[in-house]
Design a protein around this motif. Structure first.
Motif, PDB file in Angstrom:
ATOM      1  N   GLY A  78      35.774   0.811  34.398  1.00  0.00           N
ATOM      2  CA  GLY A  78      36.166   1.906  35.153  1.00  0.00           C
ATOM      3  C   GLY A  78      37.384   1.716  35.854  1.00  0.00           C
ATOM      4  O   GLY A  78      38.381   2.647  35.934  1.00  0.00           O
ATOM      5  N   CYS A  79      37.757   0.393  36.409  1.00  0.00           N
ATOM      6  CA  CYS A  79      38.904   0.188  37.174  1.00  0.00           C
ATOM      7  C   CYS A  79      40.435   0.247  36.043  1.00  0.00           C
ATOM      8  O   CYS A  79      41.502   0.974  36.427  1.00  0.00           O
ATOM      9  CB  CYS A  79      38.904  -1.201  37.640  1.00  0.00           C
ATOM     10  N   CYS A  80      39.741  -0.399  35.011  1.00  0.00           N
ATOM     11  CA  CYS A  80      41.200  -0.052  33.682  1.00  0.00           C
ATOM     12  C   CYS A  80      41.307   1.211  33.404  1.00  0.00           C
ATOM     13  O   CYS A  80      42.566   1.822  33.099  1.00  0.00           O
ATOM     14  CB  CYS A  80      40.723  -0.926  32.484  1.00  0.00           C
ATOM     15  N   ALA A  81      40.425   2.260  33.555  1.00  0.00           N
ATOM     16  CA  ALA A  81      40.381   3.453  32.915  1.00  0.00           C
ATOM     17  C   ALA A  81      41.197   4.435  33.929  1.00  0.00           C
ATOM     18  O   ALA A  81      41.953   5.257  33.596  1.00  0.00           O
ATOM     19  CB  ALA A  81      38.940   4.099  32.696  1.00  0.00           C
ATOM     20  N   VAL A  82      41.018   4.161  35.227  1.00  0.00           N
ATOM     21  CA  VAL A  82      41.585   4.900  36.362  1.00  0.00           C
ATOM     22  C   VAL A  82      43.173   4.413  36.277  1.00  0.00           C
ATOM     23  O   VAL A  82      43.999   5.400  36.445  1.00  0.00           O
ATOM     24  CB  VAL A  82      41.040   4.726  37.529  1.00  0.00           C
ATOM     25  N   ILE A  83      43.425   3.105  36.237  1.00  0.00           N
ATOM     26  CA  ILE A  83      44.811   2.581  36.236  1.00  0.00           C
ATOM     27  C   ILE A  83      45.543   2.949  35.197  1.00  0.00           C
ATOM     28  O   ILE A  83      46.804   3.681  35.174  1.00  0.00           O
ATOM     29  CB  ILE A  83      44.656   1.120  36.320  1.00  0.00           C
ATOM     30  N   ARG A  84      44.835   2.984  33.819  1.00  0.00           N
ATOM     31  CA  ARG A  84      45.851   3.346  32.483  1.00  0.00           C
ATOM     32  C   ARG A  84      45.950   4.872  32.313  1.00  0.00           C
ATOM     33  O   ARG A  84      46.739   5.546  31.802  1.00  0.00           O
ATOM     34  CB  ARG A  84      45.184   2.655  31.499  1.00  0.00           C
ATOM     35  N   GLU A  85      45.049   5.487  33.137  1.00  0.00           N
ATOM     36  CA  GLU A  85      44.917   7.012  32.833  1.00  0.00           C
ATOM     37  C   GLU A  85      44.630   7.364  31.398  1.00  0.00           C
ATOM     38  O   GLU A  85      45.168   8.555  30.796  1.00  0.00           O
ATOM     39  CB  GLU A  85      46.067   7.849  33.467  1.00  0.00           C
ATOM     40  N   GLN A  86      44.024   6.644  30.434  1.00  0.00           N
ATOM     41  CA  GLN A  86      43.889   6.896  29.186  1.00  0.00           C
ATOM     42  C   GLN A  86      42.456   7.622  28.896  1.00  0.00           C
ATOM     43  O   GLN A  86      41.307   7.068  29.512  1.00  0.00           O
ATOM     44  CB  GLN A  86      43.729   5.633  28.221  1.00  0.00           C
ATOM     45  N   ARG A  87      42.579   8.908  28.263  1.00  0.00           N
ATOM     46  CA  ARG A  87      41.378   9.452  28.047  1.00  0.00           C
ATOM     47  C   ARG A  87      40.354   8.744  27.188  1.00  0.00           C
ATOM     48  O   ARG A  87      39.153   8.986  27.557  1.00  0.00           O
ATOM     49  CB  ARG A  87      41.644  11.035  27.210  1.00  0.00           C
ATOM     50  N   SER A  88      40.557   8.032  26.563  1.00  0.00           N
ATOM     51  CA  SER A  88      39.838   7.065  25.648  1.00  0.00           C
ATOM     52  C   SER A  88      38.972   6.180  26.605  1.00  0.00           C
ATOM     53  O   SER A  88      37.683   6.065  26.352  1.00  0.00           O
ATOM     54  CB  SER A  88      40.526   6.490  24.273  1.00  0.00           C
ATOM     55  N   CYS A  89      39.801   5.386  27.249  1.00  0.00           N
ATOM     56  CA  CYS A  89      39.105   4.603  28.303  1.00  0.00           C
ATOM     57  C   CYS A  89      38.114   5.444  29.339  1.00  0.00           C
ATOM     58  O   CYS A  89      36.900   5.058  29.517  1.00  0.00           O
ATOM     59  CB  CYS A  89      40.149   3.957  29.325  1.00  0.00           C
ATOM     60  N   LEU A  90      38.539   6.491  29.680  1.00  0.00           N
ATOM     61  CA  LEU A  90      37.692   7.393  30.627  1.00  0.00           C
ATOM     62  C   LEU A  90      36.447   7.739  29.772  1.00  0.00           C
ATOM     63  O   LEU A  90      35.228   8.049  30.386  1.00  0.00           O
ATOM     64  CB  LEU A  90      38.451   8.508  31.129  1.00  0.00           C
ATOM     65  N   SER A  91      36.531   8.233  28.690  1.00  0.00           N
ATOM     66  CA  SER A  91      35.394   8.700  27.849  1.00  0.00           C
ATOM     67  C   SER A  91      34.433   7.454  27.817  1.00  0.00           C
ATOM     68  O   SER A  91      33.308   7.864  27.847  1.00  0.00           O
ATOM     69  CB  SER A  91      35.858   9.247  26.568  1.00  0.00           C
ATOM     70  N   MET A  92      35.123   6.423  27.431  1.00  0.00           N
ATOM     71  CA  MET A  92      34.121   5.475  27.416  1.00  0.00           C
ATOM     72  C   MET A  92      33.576   4.968  28.516  1.00  0.00           C
ATOM     73  O   MET A  92      32.165   4.688  28.502  1.00  0.00           O
ATOM     74  CB  MET A  92      34.687   3.914  26.720  1.00  0.00           C
ATOM     75  N   TYR A  93      34.075   5.029  29.600  1.00  0.00           N
ATOM     76  CA  TYR A  93      33.535   4.709  30.918  1.00  0.00           C
ATOM     77  C   TYR A  93      32.427   5.688  31.092  1.00  0.00           C
ATOM     78  O   TYR A  93      31.386   5.521  31.852  1.00  0.00           O
ATOM     79  CB  TYR A  93      34.723   4.779  31.986  1.00  0.00           C
ATOM     80  N   PHE A  94      32.767   7.028  30.787  1.00  0.00           N
ATOM     81  CA  PHE A  94      31.772   8.153  31.155  1.00  0.00           C
ATOM     82  C   PHE A  94      30.396   7.874  30.571  1.00  0.00           C
ATOM     83  O   PHE A  94      29.389   7.886  30.865  1.00  0.00           O
ATOM     84  CB  PHE A  94      32.211   9.522  31.081  1.00  0.00           C
ATOM     85  N   PHE A  95      30.542   7.541  29.280  1.00  0.00           N
ATOM     86  CA  PHE A  95      29.127   7.290  28.605  1.00  0.00           C
ATOM     87  C   PHE A  95      28.472   5.876  28.680  1.00  0.00           C
ATOM     88  O   PHE A  95      27.433   5.867  28.766  1.00  0.00           O
ATOM     89  CB  PHE A  95      29.726   7.262  27.065  1.00  0.00           C
ATOM     90  N   CYS A  96      29.245   5.057  29.446  1.00  0.00           N
ATOM     91  CA  CYS A  96      28.580   3.741  29.783  1.00  0.00           C
ATOM     92  C   CYS A  96      27.945   4.174  31.109  1.00  0.00           C
ATOM     93  O   CYS A  96      26.767   3.576  31.246  1.00  0.00           O
ATOM     94  CB  CYS A  96      29.693   2.589  30.248  1.00  0.00           C
ATOM     95  N   LEU A  97      28.494   4.946  32.015  1.00  0.00           N
ATOM     96  CA  LEU A  97      27.672   5.398  33.074  1.00  0.00           C
ATOM     97  C   LEU A  97      26.676   6.053  32.742  1.00  0.00           C
ATOM     98  O   LEU A  97      25.421   5.821  33.553  1.00  0.00           O
ATOM     99  CB  LEU A  97      28.568   6.304  34.044  1.00  0.00           C
ATOM    100  N   LEU A  98      26.745   7.212  31.572  1.00  0.00           N
ATOM    101  CA  LEU A  98      25.455   7.855  31.292  1.00  0.00           C
ATOM    102  C   LEU A  98      24.532   6.874  30.675  1.00  0.00           C
ATOM    103  O   LEU A  98      23.026   7.293  31.166  1.00  0.00           O
ATOM    104  CB  LEU A  98      25.900   8.805  30.085  1.00  0.00           C
ATOM    105  N   LEU A  99      24.755   5.920  30.163  1.00  0.00           N
ATOM    106  CA  LEU A  99      23.761   4.932  29.475  1.00  0.00           C
ATOM    107  C   LEU A  99      23.034   4.419  30.578  1.00  0.00           C
ATOM    108  O   LEU A  99      21.644   4.155  30.656  1.00  0.00           O
ATOM    109  CB  LEU A  99      24.512   3.838  28.521  1.00  0.00           C
ATOM    110  N   ILE A 100      23.938   3.604  31.644  1.00  0.00           N
ATOM    111  CA  ILE A 100      23.258   2.958  32.642  1.00  0.00           C
ATOM    112  C   ILE A 100      22.489   3.823  33.571  1.00  0.00           C
ATOM    113  O   ILE A 100      21.298   3.708  34.160  1.00  0.00           O
ATOM    114  CB  ILE A 100      24.428   2.349  33.427  1.00  0.00           C
ATOM    115  N   PHE A 101      22.834   5.139  33.833  1.00  0.00           N
ATOM    116  CA  PHE A 101      22.095   6.051  34.639  1.00  0.00           C
ATOM    117  C   PHE A 101      20.864   6.424  33.681  1.00  0.00           C
ATOM    118  O   PHE A 101      19.625   6.202  34.465  1.00  0.00           O
ATOM    119  CB  PHE A 101      22.788   7.466  34.518  1.00  0.00           C
ATOM    120  N   LEU A 102      20.549   6.415  32.644  1.00  0.00           N
ATOM    121  CA  LEU A 102      19.346   6.612  31.558  1.00  0.00           C
ATOM    122  C   LEU A 102      18.430   5.555  31.793  1.00  0.00           C
ATOM    123  O   LEU A 102      17.407   5.398  31.935  1.00  0.00           O
ATOM    124  CB  LEU A 102      19.667   7.326  30.057  1.00  0.00           C
TER     125      LEU A 102
END
Length: 253
Positions: A78-102
């Protein structure tokens, strides 16, 4: 007017980034809590797991340990995704959050469902386990668990000390005329189980079933509360991630 709008857009993006950083910090704290509760549940009284008819209690704890471990990796991502502002990193971060949420939601639901039928399971299973398996060949883990249960909770028998009269162990020569196991004694000495007077052994109303049920119920409430609580926190993280993703998507290259 256009410059003002660009400044406003930049300000919104920066705010979203800082909010995600704050969320990540809270996310790590929540992950540490999840991991801690999972380990505490398994380690604290792991001996008692052999006395349960189902593995739901243990599974809930192991799921929390898995979720807490994933949080460490996901928080870094998540930190890397925010710093780099890359959509691919943000997408991966979102799906990881979703997985852990479930995963955490499943642990919370399992804990809640098991909580509802905990009393009935203990009443049906614990008496049979104690009377049929205590001190029997190949049942060493159950024997140790029962001894620790009676000493830790200062109880004797599943419902009361008289339950031991139906025990295979007490009826055998191995018992050496004991009427209860030595672990029922307030002060353990060799053959102290021969005397079942209240001054010598624990006489607890409701027996070990009541004590173990309360202990497990408290743990299940903690598991459920932490699992569902942190899962709800992650909803905020997923919303913030989606908002930042859209802001970056709208920015001109």
């Amino acid at each position: 007017m256009s410059a003002y709008k660009d400044d406003k857009d930049d300000w919104l993006t920066v705010c979203l980034k800082y909010l995600l950083f704050v969320f990540n910090f809270l996310f790590w704290l929540g992950g540490a809590a999840v991991l801690g509760v999972g380990i505490w549940t398994v380690v604290e009284k792991s001996d008692y797991l052999s006395l349960l008819a189902s593995s739901t209690f243990a599974v809930s704890a192991y799921i929390l340990i898995l979720a807490g471990s994933l949080v460490v990796v996901t928080g870094f991502l998540g930190c890397c995704a925010v710093i780099r502002e890359q959509r691919s990193c943000l997408s991966m971060y979102f799906f990881c959050l979703l997985l852990i949420f479930l995963i955490e939601l499943v642990a919370g639901v399992l804990a809640y469902v098991y909580y509802q039928r905990l009393s009935e399971e203990l009443k049906q299973h614990l008496h049979q386990t104690m009377t049929e398996n205590y001190a029997q060949p190949g049942k060493e883990s159950i024997t140790l668990a029962v001894d620790r249960l009676q000493q830790d909770f200062k109880c004797c028998g599943s419902n009361n000390s008289h339950d031991w009269m139906a025990s295979v162990y007490i009826s055998s020569k191995q018992a050496e005329l004991r009427v209860v196991p030595d672990s029922c004694c307030k002060t353990i000495t060799p053959l102290c189980g021969k005397r079942d007077h209240p001054s010598n052994i624990y006489k607890v109303e409701g027996g070990c079933i009541t004590k173990l049920e309360q202990f497990l119920a408290d743990h299940l409430l903690v598991i459920g509360a932490v699992g569902i609580g942190v899962a709800c926190l992650q909803i905020c993280g997923m919303v913030l991630t989606c908002c930042l993703y859209r802001r970056i998507q709208m920015e001109p290259y």
